[in-house]
Design an enzyme around this catalytic site. Structure first.
Site, PDB file in Angstrom:
ATOM      1  N   GLY A  16       0.843  -1.207   0.000  1.00 35.84           N
ATOM      2  CA  GLY A  16       0.000   0.000   0.000  1.00 35.84           C
ATOM      3  C   GLY A  16       0.874   1.252   0.000  1.00 35.84           C
ATOM      4  N   ARG A  77       1.070  -4.990  -5.154  1.00 36.62           N
ATOM      5  CA  ARG A  77       1.298  -6.180  -4.334  1.00 36.62           C
ATOM      6  C   ARG A  77       1.511  -7.312  -5.349  1.00 36.62           C
ATOM      7  NH1 ARG A  77      -2.769  -3.503  -0.865  1.00 36.62           N
ATOM      8  NH2 ARG A  77      -1.718  -3.032   1.077  1.00 36.62           N
ATOM      9  N   ASP A 108       5.379  -5.114   5.868  1.00 37.95           N
ATOM     10  CA  ASP A 108       5.926  -6.447   6.171  1.00 37.95           C
ATOM     11  C   ASP A 108       5.817  -7.429   5.007  1.00 37.95           C
ATOM     12  OD1 ASP A 108       3.208  -6.494   6.507  1.00 37.95           O
ATOM     13  OD2 ASP A 108       3.226  -7.684   8.343  1.00 37.95           O
ATOM     14  N   THR A 131       4.471   2.325   5.686  1.00 38.91           N
ATOM     15  CA  THR A 131       3.075   1.871   5.776  1.00 38.91           C
ATOM     16  C   THR A 131       2.323   2.788   6.723  1.00 38.91           C
ATOM     17  OG1 THR A 131       1.602   0.166   6.680  1.00 38.91           O
ATOM     18  CG2 THR A 131       3.851   0.101   7.473  1.00 38.91           C
ATOM     19  N   ASP A 133       0.056   1.891   8.516  1.00 34.02           N
ATOM     20  CA  ASP A 133      -0.461   1.096   9.640  1.00 34.02           C
ATOM     21  C   ASP A 133       0.399   1.122  10.902  1.00 34.02           C
ATOM     22  OD1 ASP A 133      -2.616   0.404   8.145  1.00 34.02           O
ATOM     23  OD2 ASP A 133      -1.897  -1.587   7.605  1.00 34.02           O
ATOM     24  N   ASP A 135       2.443  -0.825  12.085  1.00 36.17           N
ATOM     25  CA  ASP A 135       2.495  -2.067  12.874  1.00 36.17           C
ATOM     26  C   ASP A 135       3.784  -2.863  12.678  1.00 36.17           C
ATOM     27  OD1 ASP A 135       1.836  -2.524  10.243  1.00 36.17           O
ATOM     28  OD2 ASP A 135       0.555  -4.239  10.664  1.00 36.17           O
ATOM     29  N   ARG A 177      -6.135  -3.068   8.568  1.00 34.95           N
ATOM     30  CA  ARG A 177      -6.695  -4.414   8.405  1.00 34.95           C
ATOM     31  C   ARG A 177      -6.276  -5.307   9.565  1.00 34.95           C
ATOM     32  NH1 ARG A 177      -6.027  -5.784   2.582  1.00 34.95           N
ATOM     33  NH2 ARG A 177      -3.868  -5.379   3.119  1.00 34.95           N
TER      34      ARG A 177
HETATM   35  O1  F6P Z   1      -1.537  -1.533   4.583  1.00 37.94           O
HETATM   36  C1  F6P Z   1      -2.122  -0.288   4.485  1.00 37.94           C
HETATM   37  C2  F6P Z   1      -3.598  -0.397   4.221  1.00 37.94           C
HETATM   38  O2  F6P Z   1      -4.070   0.901   3.986  1.00 37.94           O
HETATM   39  C3  F6P Z   1      -4.421  -1.087   5.319  1.00 37.94           C
HETATM   40  O3  F6P Z   1      -4.673  -0.271   6.432  1.00 37.94           O
HETATM   41  C4  F6P Z   1      -5.634  -1.446   4.541  1.00 37.94           C
HETATM   42  O4  F6P Z   1      -6.365  -2.476   5.126  1.00 37.94           O
HETATM   43  C5  F6P Z   1      -5.079  -1.875   3.230  1.00 37.94           C
HETATM   44  O5  F6P Z   1      -3.866  -1.161   3.066  1.00 37.94           O
HETATM   45  C6  F6P Z   1      -5.964  -1.633   2.046  1.00 37.94           C
HETATM   46  O6  F6P Z   1      -5.344  -2.088   0.904  1.00 37.94           O
HETATM   47  P1  F6P Z   1      -5.899  -1.869  -0.559  1.00 37.94           P
HETATM   48  O7  F6P Z   1      -5.661  -0.430  -0.913  1.00 37.94           O
HETATM   49  O8  F6P Z   1      -5.078  -2.788  -1.399  1.00 37.94           O
HETATM   50  O9  F6P Z   1      -7.330  -2.193  -0.529  1.00 37.94           O
END
Ligand code: F6P
Length: 328
Positions: A16, A77, A108, A131, A133, A135, A177
């Protein structure tokens, strides 16, 4: 991995996107150029390595990007990179260009790819945590979190105005997530009555009880911030239950979504990204291979990639106690 002379490096952004990734790319390119390295930008994460979408970069290629969200290298990804054939293709493409070091900016999942790749082939990797997140173990900061959480706070403050005007119960869903950092930080900063995160079990009976008590006291304005990955479900799931059990509450839902991933990076994200980008290149040059460049207690901190992908950053449970006390 044996230490070798690094002459050509590749940089990519993966997973992301996060505000500040461009600042990190800029720092990597300019540090590399400063030290006489050839620098290549790898497009769309690992896909660019597999498909040979790799472009030479110089100081000018990264002009005027420090303030921009998203990533000029684009991101993805990649599924192909997770197959042995995909990684072999990627290696052959890097070898043909003479690239002998990689800087990976991502989360990660991206580091898992880097760790696998560096264990199979003689190309050292360095990871920079990017990220929203937050985390990731081994670092107090991940690029993008500060901007994302401030975007969430700004949005929730606005929601509060209308929530207060109508005496409503609002459930705001933020990103995360698997991680509750955006929910926890934005919820505390906006005075949320309840914060629901994947790291702590949601006691729905307790939540309904406290909302019922508040209603009896004529406290009708209530803000609940929920992480999208809360084990009970997101905002819609929660709203369904609250509407059933507490039909008198004037309940509304707002899902902030990808707005949290965009926008101009905050000063902190730009600084952290610039710092990590510089030390990422330095690490490759001095032979500190296959590490994540993090920051702990405002100092650069290195974590082996295999450890960085295994460990998760935890949330101290005293935070949840503080949320309860401050919201009473
Ligand atoms: O990893 C970052 C993030 O924004 C998460 O918080 C979220 O769940 C996910 O990416 C969403 O991913 P995508 O944009 O591929 O739907």
């Amino acid at each position: 991995m044996e230490k070798k002379q690094i002459t050509k490096i590749g940089v990519l952004t993966s997973g992301g996107d996060a505000p500040g990734m461009n600042a990190a790319v800029r720092a990597v390119v300019r540090t590399g150029v400063h030290y006489g390295l050839e620098v290549f930008g790898i497009m769309r994460g690992y896909n660019g390595m597999v498909e040979n979408d790799i472009v030479p970069m110089n100081s000018r290629s990264v002009a005027n990007i420090i303030q921009r969200g998203g990533t000029i290298l684009k991101t993805a990804r990649s599924k192909d990179f997770f197959s042995p054939e995909g990684r072999q293709k990627a290696y052959d493409n890097l070898k043909a260009l003479g690239i002998n070091g990689l800087v990976i900016i991502g989360g990660d999942g991206s580091f898992r790819g880097a760790q696998k790749f560096s264990s199979e082939f003689d190309i050292p990797c360095v990871g920079i945590p990017g990220t929203i997140d937050k985390d990731m173990a081994g670092t107090d900061y991940t690029i993008g979190f500060d901007t994302a959480v401030n975007t969430a706070v700004d949005a929730i403050d606005k929601i509060r105005d209308t929530m207060d005007a109508h005496d409503r119960l609002f459930i705001v869903e933020v990103m995360g997530r698997d991680a509750g950092y955006i929910a926890l930080h934005s919820g505390i900063a906006t005075g949320a009555e309840n914060i629901l995160i994947p790291e702590s079990k949601t006691d729905i009976e307790d939540l309904i009880k406290s909302l019922t008590e508040k209603e009896k006291r004529k406290k009708l304005v209530n803000l609940i911030v929920v992480a999208e990955g809360d084990e009970f479900g997101g905002a819609n799931e929660l709203a369904k239950v609250i509407k059933e059990r507490l039909p008198s509450a004037d309940t509304r839902v707002c899902i902030l979504g990808h707005i949290q991933r965009g926008g101009s990076p905050s000063c902190q994200d730009r600084l952290v990204a610039s710092h990590m980008g510089y030390y990422g290149v330095e690490s490759l040059m001095i032979g500190r291979y296959n590490v994540m460049v993090g920051m702990m207690n405002n100092k650069i901190h290195y974590t082996p990639l295999d450890k960085a992908v295994k460990e998760r950053k935890t949330i101290g449970h005293e935070w949840m106690k503080i949320v309860k006390i401050l919201a009473s």
